[in-house]
Design an enzyme around this catalytic site. Structure first.
Site, mmCIF file in Angstrom:
data_model
loop_
_atom_site.group_PDB
_atom_site.id
_atom_site.type_symbol
_atom_site.label_atom_id
_atom_site.label_comp_id
_atom_site.label_asym_id
_atom_site.label_seq_id
_atom_site.Cartn_x
_atom_site.Cartn_y
_atom_site.Cartn_z
ATOM 1 N N HIS A 31 0.850 -1.193 0.000
ATOM 2 C CA HIS A 31 0.000 0.000 0.000
ATOM 3 C C HIS A 31 0.889 1.248 0.000
ATOM 4 C CE1 HIS A 31 -3.742 -2.195 0.719
ATOM 5 N NE2 HIS A 31 -3.140 -2.860 1.690
ATOM 6 N N GLY A 44 -4.315 -20.156 11.461
ATOM 7 C CA GLY A 44 -3.023 -19.520 11.247
ATOM 8 C C GLY A 44 -2.863 -18.301 12.136
ATOM 9 N N ARG A 45 -1.725 -17.634 12.007
ATOM 10 C CA ARG A 45 -1.433 -16.458 12.835
ATOM 11 C C ARG A 45 -2.242 -15.267 12.320
ATOM 12 N NH1 ARG A 45 2.855 -12.321 12.899
ATOM 13 N NH2 ARG A 45 3.286 -11.745 15.059
ATOM 14 N N HIS A 51 0.326 -5.918 -17.714
ATOM 15 C CA HIS A 51 -0.228 -7.098 -18.376
ATOM 16 C C HIS A 51 0.746 -7.720 -19.369
ATOM 17 C CE1 HIS A 51 -4.327 -7.680 -16.867
ATOM 18 N NE2 HIS A 51 -4.285 -6.385 -16.586
ATOM 19 N N HIS A 97 -0.864 -6.841 -5.121
ATOM 20 C CA HIS A 97 -0.936 -8.099 -4.364
ATOM 21 C C HIS A 97 -0.292 -9.190 -5.204
ATOM 22 C CE1 HIS A 97 -3.187 -11.988 -4.420
ATOM 23 N NE2 HIS A 97 -2.826 -11.991 -3.163
ATOM 24 N N ASN A 102 0.812 -13.609 -4.743
ATOM 25 C CA ASN A 102 1.099 -14.787 -3.936
ATOM 26 C C ASN A 102 1.421 -15.961 -4.826
ATOM 27 O OD1 ASN A 102 -1.189 -16.962 -3.934
ATOM 28 N ND2 ASN A 102 -2.287 -15.015 -3.846
ATOM 29 N N VAL A 103 2.264 -16.829 -4.328
ATOM 30 C CA VAL A 103 2.545 -18.122 -4.957
ATOM 31 C C VAL A 103 2.515 -19.157 -3.844
ATOM 32 C CG1 VAL A 103 3.802 -17.400 -7.019
ATOM 33 C CG2 VAL A 103 5.030 -17.565 -4.858
#
Length: 305
Positions: free
Chosen positions: A98, A261-262, A147, A108, A110-111
């Site tokens: 941010h 999870g945490r 893209h 954002h 994630n893998v």
């Protein structure tokens, strides 16, 4: 599934977290990441890193987790009922950035890797992940670059990968109760096993490796752009959409909470400041209106340049 294979994934993910943290610290030039290592009573743990109140980034969170459990939570078995009750291992890197400046988009990525062992049957594994971009003030140059880089990540692995996973991203990062996309999308894939373990792992690595080339040039172009308080307030308003999506629809958030999870690590994706205004509508023919009318509409960005 051999231990050596899962350890290769773990090693890559830890190194990816290190690389991205180093790069973002360099882009910020002021703040550094604070690290918390944590363990999970049911098995596994992770390390969470958060940068706050930097020169460029208001908050950046990058989390590595590697957790185990006696049974997969409901969010992971909705489409795989045969895995209900199966022991599992899940590992991944997830991040949200941010920025302070409303002209620099939120992002954002994630893998992740999942492995489960049904009571009666062979082990089941898959990869998932992707990255998406959430601008507050749309820039065609940035959208095209984002893209085209996503397309480059997919190209070696299949002619249709980019279009398939772009469509999945557009459909996933969508707020039905608002009738609008969260941002300009990117790529998003899940349950990916194509070509066997080595090929699928290579694709996940390509996605992870293309995140910085996709995001850093945009940060560099926009981080010094002057902005007004009104533009800052619009950024805070639009951040509300981010919060709504993450708390209501995001499968990663649901998985983390359901798997115990945490909490601090799971919710590190939320922005530090946000506002909700009642029945807000942007003034016609303004950059704020253009965001809704142009940039939040799924389209082919790669053909422009």
């Amino acid at each position: 599934m051999q231990t050596a294979q899962t350890e290769k994934v773990r090693h890559y993910l830890l190194a990816l977290q290190d690389r991205i943290c180093d790069a973002l610290q360099g882009d910020d030039g002021q703040a550094r990441f604070h690290e918390d290592s944590w363990t999970r009573p049911e098995g596994g743990g992770g390390r969470s890193r958060v940068l706050a109140d930097g020169a460029v980034f208001e908050k950046a969170g990058i989390n590595f987790s590697d957790v185990e459990g006696s049974q997969l939570p409901a969010s992971a078995t909705a489409n795989r009922p045969q895995l209900a009750g199966a022991p599992f291992r899940a590992m991944g890197v997830s991040l949200v950035v941010h920025p302070h400046n409303p002209h620099v988009p939120t992002t954002h990525m994630n893998v992740r890797f999942f492995y489960a062992q049904p009571e009666n049957g062979d082990p089941i594994w898959w990869f998932g992940g992707g990255f998406d971009l959430t601008p507050y003030y749309g820039q065609r140059e940035d959208a095209v670059h984002w893209h085209q880089t996503a397309q480059a990540a997919c190209q070696p692995f299949g002619e249709n990968h980019y279009q398939t996973f772009k469509k999945t991203c557009d459909e996933y990062f969508y707020l039905p109760h608002r009738g609008e996309a969260r941002g300009i999308g990117g790529i998003f894939f899940d349950d990916y096993t194509e070509g066997g373990f080595e090929a699928a792992f290579a694709f996940m690595q390509s996605v992870g490796d293309h995140f910085l080339p996709a995001y850093q040039p945009i940060v560099e172009r926009r981080k010094a752009t002057p902005y007004t308080d009104a533009q800052r307030q619009f950024q805070l308003y639009r951040r509300g959409r981010y919060v709504e999506f993450n708390l209501v629809y995001d499968r990663g958030t649901l998985f983390g909470l359901q798997s115990k999870g945490r909490t601090e690590s799971i919710l590190m994706s939320l922005p530090p400041l946000v506002r909700w205004d009642y029945d807000y509508h942007p003034e016609p023919k303004t950059p704020e209106a253009e965001l809704y009318e142009v940039f939040l509409k799924p389209q082919d960005w790669t053909s422009e340049g």
